[in-house]
Design a protein around this motif. Structure first.
Motif, mmCIF file in Angstrom:
data_model
loop_
_atom_site.group_PDB
_atom_site.id
_atom_site.type_symbol
_atom_site.label_atom_id
_atom_site.label_comp_id
_atom_site.label_asym_id
_atom_site.label_seq_id
_atom_site.Cartn_x
_atom_site.Cartn_y
_atom_site.Cartn_z
ATOM 1 N N ARG A 76 -5.788 8.519 8.547
ATOM 2 C CA ARG A 76 -5.422 7.133 8.860
ATOM 3 C C ARG A 76 -4.415 7.027 10.002
ATOM 4 N NH1 ARG A 76 -5.229 3.396 3.764
ATOM 5 N NH2 ARG A 76 -6.606 4.456 2.304
ATOM 6 N N LEU A 77 -3.942 8.167 10.457
ATOM 7 C CA LEU A 77 -2.960 8.112 11.542
ATOM 8 C C LEU A 77 -3.663 7.688 12.825
ATOM 9 C CD1 LEU A 77 -0.961 11.333 10.646
ATOM 10 C CD2 LEU A 77 -0.252 8.961 10.304
ATOM 11 N N ALA B 112 8.458 6.851 19.979
ATOM 12 C CA ALA B 112 7.382 7.827 20.176
ATOM 13 C C ALA B 112 6.153 7.441 19.358
ATOM 14 C CB ALA B 112 7.869 9.221 19.779
ATOM 15 N N ARG B 113 6.374 7.016 18.109
ATOM 16 C CA ARG B 113 5.247 6.646 17.232
ATOM 17 C C ARG B 113 4.449 5.498 17.851
ATOM 18 N NH1 ARG B 113 4.403 3.747 12.363
ATOM 19 N NH2 ARG B 113 4.848 1.958 13.676
ATOM 20 N N VAL C 129 10.599 15.641 2.422
ATOM 21 C CA VAL C 129 10.206 14.269 2.787
ATOM 22 C C VAL C 129 10.478 14.031 4.270
ATOM 23 C CG1 VAL C 129 10.586 11.823 2.300
ATOM 24 C CG2 VAL C 129 10.703 13.490 0.441
ATOM 25 N N ILE C 130 11.611 14.553 4.744
ATOM 26 C CA ILE C 130 11.936 14.404 6.168
ATOM 27 C C ILE C 130 10.883 15.137 6.996
ATOM 28 C CG2 ILE C 130 13.697 14.735 7.943
ATOM 29 C CD1 ILE C 130 15.772 15.004 5.691
ATOM 30 N N GLY D 64 7.045 14.783 10.760
ATOM 31 C CA GLY D 64 5.857 15.519 11.180
ATOM 32 C C GLY D 64 4.704 14.619 11.598
ATOM 33 N N TYR D 65 4.561 13.449 10.907
ATOM 34 C CA TYR D 65 3.481 12.531 11.301
ATOM 35 C C TYR D 65 3.659 12.105 12.752
ATOM 36 C CZ TYR D 65 2.428 12.013 6.321
ATOM 37 O OH TYR D 65 2.095 12.262 5.024
ATOM 38 N N ILE D 66 4.916 12.010 13.196
ATOM 39 C CA ILE D 66 5.180 11.524 14.559
ATOM 40 C C ILE D 66 5.071 12.670 15.546
ATOM 41 C CG2 ILE D 66 6.895 10.457 16.055
ATOM 42 C CD1 ILE D 66 7.880 9.099 13.347
#
Lengths: 617, 351
Positions: free
Chosen positions: A120-121, A145-146, A181-182, A187-189
């Motif tokens: 979904r990213l 950035a995202r 969690v961090i 990491g997604y970004i």
């Protein structure tokens, strides 16, 4: 007698003398009107559509709920544990019963229970030839950035630390926010392809500008902890630590223990993190001592509660005077006792009580009395305007400074705030950068995207659960104290499980499902007035607002909440609905024989960087 | 009707009355009537009136017959007593209950079918006997439960939803009540609670037969052009003769009124009915003039509302029969069955 002169003509006489300028019918086409009714979303700096994701949690669609959050606030798992929660004091539930919906903890329920979101990213578009540098790898830069990386911008992120995350990683203790969690959410970004320049602090904006970036975003936070320059500070320096630096050293495992007796100076959330961390590193006699009164402390109430729950007393009205020491070693801190006095304008002053100074013995002191921005790396001769406090002049909406392609965000922009503000700044700066690099005026801001859908499914059926739950706010489970205090990495709050998550989600009043009134079809039968459990609706003669507020079925004393006015009724009266304590239960619409009331979901989404934010899409 | 219950949450500033109850404490079950029904507004007015009078809910007996209107006692004062009787027989059941226990407050709720058709005789006799009660007719001029036929109170010449003109004369229950000796007679409109709530308060505190005809539009079958019981028609033709305030505990007059504009009547229980005149020539204590006034204005197509007649010195059935002051249901066995000696004495008195 003509139409409209029957039943209300005595009312008209009674109120004739009171009339001021009558109110105009409410313009519900202005997206801000109903946005304000969704108090939580309006209060959130990032304007997260809270009721929408809470409904998805109730449907156990955790991944969908997570993605709504991810779009809006970028760090749902992190914020679900650490947010300052401006939404919760605003929550309408807190005005109709004792406590607001546990919005923050529900966000964590979505994060804890979601499935793999990688599909979904956003897809990253081919590079568009533009390069943007982000200074600092904290929440503001990561948000920029995202938003920009998927559009094809080449993003370069610079940071002095080994890992990205900024203050999220360095200052928030692990027992509140596990590192996993961090890693996941940062990491997604980083997975969107920004070029990471870690362990490369920027020491000159001038040379960065010379590297030919199309835009530069400064998200360096407020990295300097304030010190207390009191007698004994130098002599006892070995046992006096600056709070945020000490927390960072604990996070990066440079510091592993502290003395048995610890005094924490300061009343903000950093102070709460310092005292609770001390309890886990060997401090068994830890105190927080603040200048002001307990009630005025900056720390969030729940963080104060958690600290006191770990046997940490908070002593107030004590102003530190001196660090006492013997043979080069700290022995304690002495304080002057003060009291609060208020002048005619209500301003508080702390004045000495005249009682003898109080001395507390200790082995270590943590100073957490605030932090500030620092820009030693920005040259003053590059054309950037600075204000009288030696801070760069930054526009509050566009986040642009006096150099058109340099933008600020997060704590670096306007001083210390919090993560959710950093995210909001990141979104706004990304919009500005995108518009600026497409030759548009950054001051022209995009309107939010509003989707309006009637929730009517049948005569008495709605596509949302309109039955208001009577449950009180649920408490969250904590790890057993004796276990929690032994390990600085053991998360204390265990989060809601799915069952409690569902029950807490049901407390949400669905404030985004709006009561929409159509005067043309109203026959003034009073059915809505009679059924409304909160006495929100009144049919009466128009008047000025101050007067009207006193004449409603229940007086509308909360002036921060609007009165919804509908006019054009047969009798010449108006419909006045006090939005303040409406439960959004839809009974007005169910009882309406003509459909003059309808329940319509106003889903309001902010517009982010990309085609939608530009005028020439 | 609605599928969900009305939420328990209420406005944070919701006031309480002398008993410490809120208006919400006087509510009943969720109404199953059609959305927008005038009857629901009347139920709401009864709730407000009972709250404002600080009635103890369990001291009130709600009596009804059959019909939409007769369902409504379920929707207010859930803690009151209730008796849902046979069609048109509410007045007899109420009379019996009143004789057995004179201490309760009796509220009869009926409709135009229940009181003007099948129960017309019962209605008439309960009024002429002078039962101490509040008798409310929720008058919509139509048989709603059987899909919209004219009822006995439909005006001659009014049109049904399908366009049929009513060729029969309508019964005016207010005119009947005046003629039969009701001592408190009012007419109101479900869409005007400012008028209706005080009228119900006055009736509940009245000692004697109090009758209120409340025009209550049927949104499903009788709220169209050509109807004389629609919201629009009643609003356009409403002629209120006065405004009533019910004053508890002798509050002084604070507003200033022109001479003759205000009239105060003290009732048996000490409550004061303060009437503000809206029509200078209307005298609510003159029964014959009231009847004439009604006839004249009805002929013009007007709907006369307000407190139309009041006898401040009213008496009731118990006063006329000379019954014991103790409710019959509270009398002990020795009083109810005094024994053979007492019987012999009575028999001897009849010889």
């Amino acid at each position: 007698m003509g139409p409209g002169q029957g039943i209300c003509w005595t009312i008209r006489i009674e109120n004739a003398l009171l009339w001021g300028a009558p109110l105009k019918a409410t313009d519900i086409s202005n997206p801000d009107y109903f946005h304000k009714v969704v108090d939580c979303q309006w209060a959130c700096p990032a304007h997260t559509p809270v009721p929408e994701y809470i409904r998805l949690i109730a449907e156990r669609r955790y991944t969908d709920a997570y993605m709504i959050n991810w779009q809006s606030n970028v760090f749902p798992g992190i914020l679900g544990r650490t947010c300052d929660r401006p939404c919760e004091p605003a929550c309408r539930r807190g005005r109709v019963e004792d406590e607001p919906v546990a919005i923050c903890r529900l966000k964590r329920v979505a994060a804890d229970n979601k499935t793999d979101i990688s599909a979904r990213l956003p897809k990253v578009a081919p590079r568009n030839g533009r390069k943007v540098a982000c200074v600092g790898a904290g929440p503001a830069s990561l948000t920029v950035a995202r938003d920009l990386a998927p559009l094809g911008y080449e993003i370069h992120i610079y940071d002095g630390d080994k890992k990205a995350g900024g203050m999220i990683r360095s200052q928030i203790p692990r027992f509140r926010l596990p590192e996993s969690v961090i890693d996941e959410e940062v990491g997604y970004i980083t997975g969107l392809g920004p070029i990471m320049h870690l362990q490369q602090p920027i020491d000159s904006l001038k040379s960065l500008l010379a590297e030919g970036y199309d835009a530069i975003f400064v998200g360096t936070g407020a990295p300097r902890g304030r010190d207390l320059d009191l007698p004994g500070r130098k002599e006892a320096a070995a046992n006096i630590h600056i709070g945020i630096d000490w927390l960072a050293n604990v996070s990066f495992e440079h510091v592993k223990k502290i003395g048995r007796r610890v005094i924490v100076l300061g009343g903000g959330n950093t102070a709460m993190d310092c005292c609770r961390t001390s309890r886990r590193l060997g401090g068994d006699d830890v105190k927080v001592i603040v200048r002001s009164g307990f009630e005025e402390m900056k720390a969030s109430p729940w963080e104060k509660e958690d600290a006191m729950g770990e046997d940490i007393p908070i002593l107030n009205y004590l102003v530190p005077k001196e660090f006492t020491h013997r043979e080069g070693k700290l022995t304690g801190v002495s304080f002057e006792k003060v009291k609060a006095e208020y002048d005619a304008k209500g301003r508080r002053k702390l004045v000495p009580t005249g009682e003898p100074d109080q001395h507390f013995e200790c082995d270590d002191v943590l100073v957490a009395v605030g932090q500030e921005n620092a820009f030693p790396w920005i040259e003053r001769d590059i054309g950037m305007e600075f204000d009288k406090w030696n801070m760069p002049v930054v526009d509050e909406v566009t986040l642009q400074c006096s150099i058109p392609n340099v933008f600020f965000g997060g704590d670096a922009a306007f001083g210390p705030k919090n993560i959710i503000w950093a995210v909001a700044h990141g979104h706004a700066a990304a919009v500005s950068i995108d518009k600026h690099l497409n030759g548009e005026d950054v001051a022209e801001r995009p309107a939010p995207n509003v989707t309006i859908v009637s929730q009517k499914m049948g005569i008495h059926e709605w596509s949302y659960d309109n039955d208001v739950a009577n449950d009180q706010r649920y408490k969250v489970a904590h790890r057993e104290k004796s276990v929690a205090l032994k390990d600085v990495n053991a998360e204390v709050e265990l989060g809601f499980d799915q069952t409690i998550g569902f029950k807490e989600a049901q407390r949400c009043l669905n404030c985004d499902v709006q009561t929409v009134f159509n005067a043309a079809t109203c026959i003034e039968c009073d059915a809505c007035v009679d059924i409304c459990p909160m006495d929100c609706i009144t049919f009466t003669m128009n008047g000025d607002e101050a007067d009207l507020r006193t004449r409603l079925k229940a007086p509308a004393t909360n002036a921060t909440q609007d009165i919804y006015i509908g006019d054009g009724l047969e009798t010449g009266r108006i419909m006045a609905k006090d939005e303040d304590v409406c439960l959004h239960c839809g009974l007005c619409a169910e009882r309406c024989p003509t459909g003059a009331w309808d329940m319509q979901k106003y889903l309001i989404d902010m517009t982010y960087a990309g085609h939608a934010c530009r005028q020439t899409a | 009707m609605t599928y969900i219950l009305k939420p328990k949450l209420h406005h944070p500033s919701l006031p309480t009355n002398a008993l410490g109850l809120t208006r919400r404490d006087y509510e009943g079950k969720v109404s199953t009537l059609c959305a927008g029904c005038g009857h629901d507004s009347i139920s709401s007015a009864i709730i407000s009136a009972s709250f404002e009078l600080a009635l103890q809910p369990h001291r009130l007996a709600k009596m009804s017959g059959i019909g939409c209107s007769s369902k409504t006692p379920d929707y207010f004062l859930g803690q009151g007593h209730g008796f849902n009787s046979v069609h048109g027989r509410m007045p007899s059941v109420l009379t019996g209950a009143n004789l057995a226990n004179r201490d309760l407050i009796y509220l009869g709720v009926s409709g135009d079918g229940d009181s003007a058709s099948i129960g017309l005789g019962q209605f008439a006799h309960s009024i002429r006997r002078g039962v101490n009660m509040t008798y409310i007719v929720e008058n919509n001029g139509v048989y709603g439960l059987t899909k919209g036929q004219f009822s006995a109170t439909s005006d001659k010449g009014s049109k049904s939803k399908k366009g049929v003109v009513n060729s029969e004369s309508g019964i005016d229950l207010v005119a009947l009540a005046l003629q039969l000796g009701a001592t408190y007679v009012a007419r109101s409109f479900s869409g005007d609670k400012e008028q209706l709530v005080p009228l119900i308060k006055g009736a509940l505190s009245h000692h004697g037969p109090a009758f209120i005809d409340v025009i209550s539009p049927c949104v499903a079958f009788n709220n169209h052009a050509g109807s004389t019981k629609s919201f629009d028609y009643v609003r356009e033709h409403n002629e209120a003769v006065n405004r009533l305030d019910v004053i508890l505990g002798r509050a002084p007059i604070t507003a200033t009124y022109a001479p003759g504009e205000v009239r105060e009547v003290t009732q048996h229980d000490g409550s004061v009915l303060r009437l503000r005149k809206l029509h200078a020539d209307y005298d609510p204590t003159d029964r014959i003039a009231a009847a004439n006034y009604l006839q004249e204005h009805h002929a013009k197509g007007e709907v006369v509302t307000g407190l139309l007649y009041l006898d401040p010195d009213a008496t009731d059935l118990h006063d006329r029969l000379g019954t014991t002051a103790t409710p019959l249901n509270a009398l002990g066995t020795d009083q109810l069955t005094p024994g053979s000696a007492a019987l012999a004495k009575i028999n001897a008195g009849l010889r």
